[in-house]
Design an enzyme around this catalytic site. Sequence first.
Site, PDB file in Angstrom:
ATOM      1  NE  ARG A 222      71.445  93.095 141.544  1.00 44.62           N
ATOM      2  CZ  ARG A 222      71.731  92.506 140.383  1.00 44.62           C
ATOM      3  NH1 ARG A 222      73.128  91.944 140.206  1.00 44.62           N
ATOM      4  NH2 ARG A 222      70.770  92.200 139.411  1.00 44.62           N
TER       5      ARG A 222
ATOM      6  CE  LYS B 269      67.179  89.030 140.818  1.00 41.06           C
ATOM      7  NZ  LYS B 269      67.451  89.611 139.409  1.00 41.06           N
ATOM      8  CG  ASN B 270      64.952  87.068 137.583  1.00 39.95           C
ATOM      9  OD1 ASN B 270      65.360  88.185 138.017  1.00 39.95           O
ATOM     10  ND2 ASN B 270      65.674  86.023 136.919  1.00 39.95           N
TER      11      ASN B 270
ATOM     12  NE  ARG C 101      72.314  90.193 131.260  1.00 45.12           N
ATOM     13  CZ  ARG C 101      72.091  90.095 132.561  1.00 45.12           C
ATOM     14  NH1 ARG C 101      72.633  89.985 133.876  1.00 45.12           N
ATOM     15  NH2 ARG C 101      70.767  89.625 132.977  1.00 45.12           N
TER      16      ARG C 101
ATOM     17  CB  CYS D  99      76.484  93.454 133.795  1.00 43.53           C
ATOM     18  SG  CYS D  99      75.791  91.917 132.992  1.00 43.53           S
TER      19      CYS D  99
ATOM     20  CG  ASP E 294      69.477  83.112 136.537  1.00 48.54           C
ATOM     21  OD1 ASP E 294      70.613  83.478 135.659  1.00 48.54           O
ATOM     22  OD2 ASP E 294      68.493  83.860 136.629  1.00 48.54           O
TER      23      ASP E 294
HETATM   24  C1  UD1 Z   1      67.023  87.338 132.524  1.00 55.33           C
HETATM   25  C2  UD1 Z   1      67.078  87.085 134.112  1.00 55.33           C
HETATM   26  C3  UD1 Z   1      68.666  86.624 134.286  1.00 55.33           C
HETATM   27  C4  UD1 Z   1      68.746  85.218 133.621  1.00 55.33           C
HETATM   28  C5  UD1 Z   1      68.491  85.576 132.053  1.00 55.33           C
HETATM   29  C6  UD1 Z   1      68.476  84.405 131.141  1.00 55.33           C
HETATM   30  C7  UD1 Z   1      65.794  88.908 134.906  1.00 55.33           C
HETATM   31  C8  UD1 Z   1      65.550  90.201 135.718  1.00 55.33           C
HETATM   32  N1  UD1 Z   1      66.766  88.581 134.456  1.00 55.33           N
HETATM   33  O1  UD1 Z   1      68.011  88.383 132.059  1.00 55.33           O
HETATM   34  O2  UD1 Z   1      68.532  86.349 135.795  1.00 55.33           O
HETATM   35  O3  UD1 Z   1      70.012  84.879 133.753  1.00 55.33           O
HETATM   36  O4  UD1 Z   1      67.063  86.087 131.834  1.00 55.33           O
HETATM   37  O5  UD1 Z   1      67.481  83.158 131.884  1.00 55.33           O
HETATM   38  O6  UD1 Z   1      64.672  88.313 134.566  1.00 55.33           O
HETATM   39  N2  UD1 Z   1      70.523  89.201 124.472  1.00 55.33           N
HETATM   40  C9  UD1 Z   1      70.822  89.853 123.194  1.00 55.33           C
HETATM   41  N3  UD1 Z   1      70.052  90.968 122.608  1.00 55.33           N
HETATM   42  C10 UD1 Z   1      69.217  91.398 123.767  1.00 55.33           C
HETATM   43  C11 UD1 Z   1      68.754  90.813 124.999  1.00 55.33           C
HETATM   44  C12 UD1 Z   1      69.413  89.654 125.128  1.00 55.33           C
HETATM   45  O7  UD1 Z   1      71.779  89.576 122.499  1.00 55.33           O
HETATM   46  O8  UD1 Z   1      68.609  92.426 123.057  1.00 55.33           O
HETATM   47  C13 UD1 Z   1      71.393  88.028 124.423  1.00 55.33           C
HETATM   48  C14 UD1 Z   1      71.930  88.374 125.958  1.00 55.33           C
HETATM   49  O9  UD1 Z   1      73.213  88.960 125.816  1.00 55.33           O
HETATM   50  C15 UD1 Z   1      72.102  86.743 126.393  1.00 55.33           C
HETATM   51  C16 UD1 Z   1      70.794  86.203 125.985  1.00 55.33           C
HETATM   52  O10 UD1 Z   1      70.385  87.088 125.089  1.00 55.33           O
HETATM   53  O11 UD1 Z   1      73.166  86.200 126.076  1.00 55.33           O
HETATM   54  C17 UD1 Z   1      69.759  85.833 126.825  1.00 55.33           C
HETATM   55  O12 UD1 Z   1      69.474  87.098 127.584  1.00 55.33           O
HETATM   56  P1  UD1 Z   1      68.168  87.551 128.044  1.00 55.33           P
HETATM   57  O13 UD1 Z   1      67.211  86.225 128.385  1.00 55.33           O
HETATM   58  O14 UD1 Z   1      67.628  88.718 127.558  1.00 55.33           O
HETATM   59  O15 UD1 Z   1      68.355  87.652 129.620  1.00 55.33           O
HETATM   60  P2  UD1 Z   1      67.927  88.945 130.570  1.00 55.33           P
HETATM   61  O16 UD1 Z   1      66.566  89.358 130.456  1.00 55.33           O
HETATM   62  O17 UD1 Z   1      68.896  90.093 130.589  1.00 55.33           O
END
Ligand code: UD1
Length: 415
Positions: free
Chosen positions: A396, A22-23, A121, A116, A304
Site C-alpha cells: 500500500r 504516497k501521503n 480514527r 482500522c 509513521d
Molecule cells: C495521516 C497519514 C498517516 C499518518 C497520520 C498522522 C495520510 C493518507 N495518512 O493520517 O499516514 O500516520 O496522518 O501523521 O496522509 N482524529 C480525530 N478526528 C478526526 C481526524 C483525526 O480524532 O476527524 C485523530 C485521529 O484518530 C488521530 C489523530 O487525530 O488520533 C491524527 O490523525 P490524522 O492526522 O487525521 O491522521 P490521518 O489524516 O488519518
Amino acid sequence: MDKMVVMGGFQLNGEVETSGAKNAALPILFSTLLAEGEHTFFNVPFLKDIESTSDLLTTLGCQIERVGPALKVQVKKAASLEAHYDLVRKMRASILCLGPLLAKYGEAVVSLPGGCAIGTRPIDLHLDGMKALGATIQLEDGYVKATAKKLVGANILFETSTVGGTENVMMAAVLAEGRSVLENAAKEPEIVDLANYLIAMGAKISGHGTSVITIDGVDKLKPATFEVMADRIEAGTLLIAGALTKGEVTVKKIKHESIDALIVKMRECGFQIDIGSDSVTVRKASGWRAVDITTNPFPLFPTDLQAQFMALMTVADGTSVISETVFENRFMHVQELSRLGADITPKSRVAVVRGVKMLTGAPVMATDLRASASLVLAGLVARGETAVSRIYHLDRGYEKLENKLSNLGAKIRRV
Ligand code: UD1
C-alpha cells in the site's frame, strides 16, 4: 498471498532514491475533482493506495492513465457524487473526496471509513470543518451525506492536529465564498505540497506549513502540472535499514528538513548522519545507544516512523522508551518483533524496548503498513530467515521496497 522472505545478516551499502510521497499524492489526486480538464503529475509512486484512489476517481467520472513518467487525470463533470463503501473500506484516505465534491457540486455521499487496525480514527473534525463552512451533514446507512447550496468561508479551530482533516477542509474552502482561516492546522510537508498544487490550480492560500492557514475562496480552478514531493517516511525507513545493518547508505532525492526529527534521534543514538543538498547519508556504526522517542505531529517525531525506529531499538545498547501519542493502538508490531527475540514491554501507549544482542529469524505477520516495514527491517539483522506474511500492507505504501533493499545488498525476495 505474497510473503517477503529476508535472510538476515547482510550489510546494506550504497545509494538509493526516494520515491514520490504516497501521503502527498493521495490528497493531490483527490483535489483534481475541483477542476475539470487534464491534470498532469510527476513522481506519483506505483502503489496499491494510488490504484485504490484511481479506482475511486474513475467511479466519479475521471480517466487516469500513466503516460511515460507522468500520471494524467482527465476530470469531467462528476458522473456520480458517491464514494461507495467497497472502495472507501480499502483505503481510509478516500474520505478526502468529500471536501472537493462538496465544494464543486454542493453535494457528496461518502461512506464512513470505519475503524482500522491502528485505532478508531474518527472523521469528526473533517465533518465539523465542513459544517463550519455551511454544509449540512447527515449520517445515514453508514454514509456521510453532505449538502451545501454554497460554502462560505469561516474561522475553523481544529481541536486536534489532523492531517486529513486539514486537507479535506482546505480543499473545500478553496471554492468557498470569502475567507477561511484554519487554526491549529496540521503542518506536515504533505499539507504544503497539497496547498502548492491548489495554488498552481489558481487557489489563494497562505500560511500552509504553519498552524494558521488562510484561504480566500475563488470561483473556479483550472488543471495544472505538478511534481509530487519525495516520501519522507520511505526515506526514513531506508536510512534506518542502513543503520541497522551497520552499513553506509545514502538516500537521495530527499530534503533533510522533512526528516530532521529522525536525524536528531539517530545522531543521539551515535550515528554519523551527513546532510547533502538533496540527500542524507548514514555512516557505518559498530553499535548504537538506545534513545527515547515520543511521536507527535510534524515537525516532531512522526508516528509513521515509530515502528521502524522500534526495530532499530530492539538491538540497541540499553533501554528505550517509545511513546505513541498520535494513534491509540499502534503497537501491533510489538508482538511480532518479540517473535524475533526482541525484548519489549508495551503498556497502553508506551513501549519499553530493552536492546538485545541478536534477533533470530521467524515467520511473522504484518498488521499494518508501517508495522510491516518494521518487520522487514528487523529481518535484515535477524539471524537466519524471516518470512513476513500479509505483505499487501507493505504494497500500500512502499514502492518496490524489496528491489531497493536488494540493490543495497539485502537478501530479500517476494514469494
Ligand atoms: C495521516 C497519514 C498517516 C499518518 C497520520 C498522522 C495520510 C493518507 N495518512 O493520517 O499516514 O500516520 O496522518 O501523521 O496522509 N482524529 C480525530 N478526528 C478526526 C481526524 C483525526 O480524532 O476527524 C485523530 C485521529 O484518530 C488521530 C489523530 O487525530 O488520533 C491524527 O490523525 P490524522 O492526522 O487525521 O491522521 P490521518 O489524516 O488519518
